[in-house]
Design a protein around this motif. Structure first.
Motif, PDB file in Angstrom:
ATOM      1  N   SER A 130     -11.200  11.154   3.176  1.00 32.82           N
ATOM      2  CA  SER A 130     -10.452  12.339   3.608  1.00 32.82           C
ATOM      3  C   SER A 130      -9.146  11.863   4.209  1.00 32.82           C
ATOM      4  CB  SER A 130     -11.203  13.085   4.717  1.00 32.82           C
ATOM      5  OG  SER A 130     -12.481  13.433   4.303  1.00 32.82           O
ATOM      6  N   TYR A 131      -8.104  12.632   4.002  1.00 36.02           N
ATOM      7  CA  TYR A 131      -6.888  12.359   4.764  1.00 36.02           C
ATOM      8  C   TYR A 131      -7.186  12.702   6.222  1.00 36.02           C
ATOM      9  CZ  TYR A 131      -4.208  11.797   0.460  1.00 36.02           C
ATOM     10  OH  TYR A 131      -3.724  11.349  -0.740  1.00 36.02           O
ATOM     11  N   GLU A 132      -6.335  12.243   7.105  1.00 33.26           N
ATOM     12  CA  GLU A 132      -6.550  12.441   8.525  1.00 33.26           C
ATOM     13  C   GLU A 132      -6.325  13.913   8.887  1.00 33.26           C
ATOM     14  OE1 GLU A 132      -4.213  10.289   7.139  1.00 33.26           O
ATOM     15  OE2 GLU A 132      -5.804   8.788   7.023  1.00 33.26           O
ATOM     16  N   THR A 133      -6.821  14.286  10.051  1.00 31.45           N
ATOM     17  CA  THR A 133      -6.510  15.620  10.568  1.00 31.45           C
ATOM     18  C   THR A 133      -5.191  15.522  11.340  1.00 31.45           C
ATOM     19  OG1 THR A 133      -7.619  15.237  12.674  1.00 31.45           O
ATOM     20  CG2 THR A 133      -8.975  16.148  10.881  1.00 31.45           C
ATOM     21  N   ALA A 191       2.622   4.373  10.508  1.00 32.67           N
ATOM     22  CA  ALA A 191       2.148   4.754   9.172  1.00 32.67           C
ATOM     23  C   ALA A 191       0.631   4.690   9.181  1.00 32.67           C
ATOM     24  CB  ALA A 191       2.723   3.805   8.128  1.00 32.67           C
ATOM     25  N   VAL A 192       0.024   5.398   8.232  1.00 35.57           N
ATOM     26  CA  VAL A 192      -1.440   5.407   8.171  1.00 35.57           C
ATOM     27  C   VAL A 192      -1.885   5.286   6.716  1.00 35.57           C
ATOM     28  CG1 VAL A 192      -1.511   7.971   8.119  1.00 35.57           C
ATOM     29  CG2 VAL A 192      -3.539   6.695   8.833  1.00 35.57           C
ATOM     30  N   GLY A 193      -2.953   4.533   6.515  1.00 34.99           N
ATOM     31  CA  GLY A 193      -3.448   4.374   5.146  1.00 34.99           C
ATOM     32  C   GLY A 193      -4.895   3.917   5.129  1.00 34.99           C
ATOM     33  N   MET A 194      -5.421   3.806   3.910  1.00 38.74           N
ATOM     34  CA  MET A 194      -6.863   3.554   3.725  1.00 38.74           C
ATOM     35  C   MET A 194      -7.160   2.183   3.122  1.00 38.74           C
ATOM     36  SD  MET A 194      -7.808   7.231   2.051  1.00 38.74           S
ATOM     37  CE  MET A 194      -7.019   8.758   2.593  1.00 38.74           C
ATOM     38  N   SER A 195      -6.263   1.229   3.336  1.00 42.83           N
ATOM     39  CA  SER A 195      -6.495  -0.093   2.726  1.00 42.83           C
ATOM     40  C   SER A 195      -5.908  -1.182   3.623  1.00 42.83           C
ATOM     41  CB  SER A 195      -5.841  -0.149   1.340  1.00 42.83           C
ATOM     42  OG  SER A 195      -4.437  -0.122   1.472  1.00 42.83           O
ATOM     43  N   ASN A 208       0.830  -1.201   0.000  1.00 45.98           N
ATOM     44  CA  ASN A 208       0.000   0.000   0.000  1.00 45.98           C
ATOM     45  C   ASN A 208       0.864   1.250   0.000  1.00 45.98           C
ATOM     46  OD1 ASN A 208       0.763   0.770   2.770  1.00 45.98           O
ATOM     47  ND2 ASN A 208      -0.476  -0.971   3.412  1.00 45.98           N
ATOM     48  N   ALA A 209       0.206   2.367  -0.304  1.00 43.39           N
ATOM     49  CA  ALA A 209       0.810   3.685  -0.115  1.00 43.39           C
ATOM     50  C   ALA A 209       0.332   4.154   1.246  1.00 43.39           C
ATOM     51  CB  ALA A 209       0.313   4.626  -1.194  1.00 43.39           C
ATOM     52  N   ALA A 210       1.214   4.755   2.020  1.00 40.17           N
ATOM     53  CA  ALA A 210       0.822   5.175   3.363  1.00 40.17           C
ATOM     54  C   ALA A 210       1.491   6.491   3.727  1.00 40.17           C
ATOM     55  CB  ALA A 210       1.222   4.097   4.380  1.00 40.17           C
ATOM     56  N   GLY A 211       0.870   7.191   4.656  1.00 39.44           N
ATOM     57  CA  GLY A 211       1.471   8.410   5.190  1.00 39.44           C
ATOM     58  C   GLY A 211       2.387   8.037   6.343  1.00 39.44           C
ATOM     59  N   GLY A 212       3.502   8.693   6.432  1.00 42.46           N
ATOM     60  CA  GLY A 212       4.442   8.439   7.532  1.00 42.46           C
ATOM     61  C   GLY A 212       3.977   9.158   8.792  1.00 42.46           C
ATOM     62  N   GLU A 244       1.043  13.420  -4.961  1.00 36.71           N
ATOM     63  CA  GLU A 244       2.312  13.102  -4.300  1.00 36.71           C
ATOM     64  C   GLU A 244       2.401  11.588  -4.051  1.00 36.71           C
ATOM     65  OE1 GLU A 244       2.544  14.938  -0.464  1.00 36.71           O
ATOM     66  OE2 GLU A 244       4.702  14.541  -0.237  1.00 36.71           O
ATOM     67  N   VAL A 245       1.256  11.004  -3.707  1.00 29.09           N
ATOM     68  CA  VAL A 245       1.202   9.572  -3.419  1.00 29.09           C
ATOM     69  C   VAL A 245       1.622   8.781  -4.661  1.00 29.09           C
ATOM     70  CG1 VAL A 245      -0.394   7.679  -2.868  1.00 29.09           C
ATOM     71  CG2 VAL A 245      -0.545   9.848  -1.623  1.00 29.09           C
ATOM     72  N   ILE A 246       1.053   9.146  -5.798  1.00 32.74           N
ATOM     73  CA  ILE A 246       1.365   8.440  -7.037  1.00 32.74           C
ATOM     74  C   ILE A 246       2.814   8.719  -7.460  1.00 32.74           C
ATOM     75  CG2 ILE A 246       0.651   8.082  -9.468  1.00 32.74           C
ATOM     76  CD1 ILE A 246      -1.545   7.276  -7.441  1.00 32.74           C
ATOM     77  N   ILE A 274       5.987   4.573   2.064  1.00 25.88           N
ATOM     78  CA  ILE A 274       5.685   5.869   2.693  1.00 25.88           C
ATOM     79  C   ILE A 274       5.751   6.925   1.579  1.00 25.88           C
ATOM     80  CG2 ILE A 274       6.377   7.537   4.480  1.00 25.88           C
ATOM     81  CD1 ILE A 274       5.472   4.740   5.586  1.00 25.88           C
ATOM     82  N   THR A 275       4.589   7.396   1.187  1.00 30.23           N
ATOM     83  CA  THR A 275       4.537   8.299   0.032  1.00 30.23           C
ATOM     84  C   THR A 275       4.557   9.764   0.442  1.00 30.23           C
ATOM     85  OG1 THR A 275       2.139   8.087   0.076  1.00 30.23           O
ATOM     86  CG2 THR A 275       3.325   6.701  -1.496  1.00 30.23           C
ATOM     87  N   ASN A 276       4.243  10.030   1.691  1.00 31.77           N
ATOM     88  CA  ASN A 276       4.174  11.423   2.185  1.00 31.77           C
ATOM     89  C   ASN A 276       4.243  11.376   3.696  1.00 31.77           C
ATOM     90  OD1 ASN A 276       1.319  10.196   1.683  1.00 31.77           O
ATOM     91  ND2 ASN A 276       1.023  11.674   3.338  1.00 31.77           N
ATOM     92  N   MET A 277       4.557  12.490   4.295  1.00 30.83           N
ATOM     93  CA  MET A 277       4.453  12.556   5.756  1.00 30.83           C
ATOM     94  C   MET A 277       2.994  12.861   6.082  1.00 30.83           C
ATOM     95  SD  MET A 277       7.319  11.578   6.569  1.00 30.83           S
ATOM     96  CE  MET A 277       7.221  11.619   8.369  1.00 30.83           C
ATOM     97  N   ALA A 278       2.481  12.206   7.133  1.00 35.73           N
ATOM     98  CA  ALA A 278       1.061  12.331   7.478  1.00 35.73           C
ATOM     99  C   ALA A 278       0.717  13.777   7.860  1.00 35.73           C
ATOM    100  CB  ALA A 278       0.731  11.371   8.607  1.00 35.73           C
ATOM    101  N   ALA A 279      -0.574  14.055   7.891  1.00 33.56           N
ATOM    102  CA  ALA A 279      -1.069  15.423   8.100  1.00 33.56           C
ATOM    103  C   ALA A 279      -0.478  16.088   9.343  1.00 33.56           C
ATOM    104  CB  ALA A 279      -2.589  15.393   8.208  1.00 33.56           C
ATOM    105  N   PRO A 320      -0.009  21.133   2.668  1.00 28.92           N
ATOM    106  CA  PRO A 320      -1.197  20.278   2.545  1.00 28.92           C
ATOM    107  C   PRO A 320      -0.860  18.929   1.914  1.00 28.92           C
ATOM    108  CG  PRO A 320      -1.254  22.086   0.932  1.00 28.92           C
ATOM    109  CD  PRO A 320      -0.002  22.261   1.726  1.00 28.92           C
ATOM    110  N   LEU A 321      -1.725  17.938   2.141  1.00 23.59           N
ATOM    111  CA  LEU A 321      -1.534  16.623   1.524  1.00 23.59           C
ATOM    112  C   LEU A 321      -2.167  16.612   0.142  1.00 23.59           C
ATOM    113  CD1 LEU A 321      -0.670  15.871   4.359  1.00 23.59           C
ATOM    114  CD2 LEU A 321      -1.967  13.766   4.145  1.00 23.59           C
ATOM    115  N   ASP A 322      -1.584  15.806  -0.716  1.00 20.55           N
ATOM    116  CA  ASP A 322      -1.991  15.863  -2.113  1.00 20.55           C
ATOM    117  C   ASP A 322      -1.877  14.452  -2.712  1.00 20.55           C
ATOM    118  OD1 ASP A 322      -1.969  16.205  -4.832  1.00 20.55           O
ATOM    119  OD2 ASP A 322      -0.239  17.578  -4.874  1.00 20.55           O
TER     120      ASP A 322
END
Ligand code: HPA
Length: 274
Positions: free
Chosen positions: A191-194, A208-212, A112-116, A249-251, A233-238, A244-246
């Motif tokens: 939505s991405y996390e707050t 890490a955090v993700g939606m799958s 998966n792709a996940a936020g760090g 960036e993940v792709i 880890i495609t981005n740092m988490a919110a 902002p998250l985008d």
């Protein structure tokens, strides 16, 4: 859960399309689908052709099975998966996993792709999932239990096989990959996390955090599959960086780690770890 007959017709259809049935499957996460381009002698089966499979709509997801050889190793790839946030019932999200079980898959690599969430991570890192958190989300096994797959109350204490993980860590080191390890927190999205949620998840132990991933892993473990999870880890988490998250960036990060990711997967397959 979808009727067992629907699962059987999906499995029968897939079986009718391929000669050699692999025992190992890989679910390719957002931005990681290109690994399927390296498959030799591929058989492509579009999800829309498989009875009971919906079509995948998430960006970076193609929506087909690719069955063939990766560097000589037989494997079934899911190029695209179904997410709860797309509006599918959990029974649909995990339908492919139960189909795999009926096809004789015994080992599953979920990616998966996940936020760090762990501040020491950097986008582009690969993280071996050691465990997960999903207390805020629904469980895919809610409903009647299908005892042909597993027990009503299934054990989740070694969901991401410890034995496989330690072998994968050594294999990664052999090929010079600094493989991180950590806990994956599942949030439904879309939505991405707050920033506050990320602080809470870190406090709970998430890296890490993700939606799958988690619904699929719960279902795979229930059905007795051995599982490995790898997050890119495609981005740092919110809230970690002042930006902002985008989704692009993940792709894009998925594209950048393509080579490292494929080297690791091939090493795992070739080392006969699983
Ligand atoms: N949060 C949730 N899911 C994700 C993220 C994120 O930051 N990055 C990639 N998938």
């Amino acid at each position: 859960m979808k009727d067992i007959l629907a699962l059987k017709s999906a499995a029968d259809y897939i079986r009718s399309r391929i000669k050699v049935m692999p025992t190992r499957a890989i679910i390719l996460g957002s931005g990681l689908g290109e690994l399927a381009d390296d498959v030799k002698n591929p058989v492509y089966i579009n999800y829309t052709d498989i009875p009971g499979f919906p079509s995948s709509t998430a960006p970076g997801h193609k929506g087909r099975l690719v069955i063939g050889e990766l560097e000589g190793e037989n494997v079934l790839l899911m190029q695209g998966r179904f997410h709860f946030y797309e509006g599918y019932d959990m029974s649909v999200v995990v339908f492919p996993i139960r189909t795999m079980k009926l096809l004789g898959i015994t080992n599953l690599i979920v990616t998966n792709a996940a936020g760090g969430v762990n501040r020491s991570f950097t986008p582009g890192d690969l993280m071996l999932i050691t465990d997960h958190l999903s207390m805020f989300c629904t469980n895919p096994l809610i409903g009647s239990n299908y005892s042909e797959f597993g027990p009503r109350f299934n054990d989740m204490s070694d969901s991401y096989s410890k034995e496989y993980r330690s072998k994968i860590k050594s294999s990664a080191a052999e090929i010079g990959i600094d493989l991180k390890e950590g806990i994956y927190a599942y949030m439904t999205g879309p939505s991405y996390e707050t920033p506050a949620e990320i602080v809470a998840l870190r406090t709970l132990g998430a890296d890490a955090v993700g939606m799958s991933t988690v619904p699929e892993v719960i279902t795979a473990v229930h059905a007795g599959l051995k599982v490995i999870g790898i997050s890119c880890i495609t981005n740092m988490a919110a809230g970690i960086l002042d930006q902002p998250l985008d989704g692009d960036e993940v792709i894009e990060t998925g594209q950048k780690v393509k080579e490292k990711f494929s080297k690791l997967i091939i090493k795992i397959l070739k080392s006969n770890i699983m």
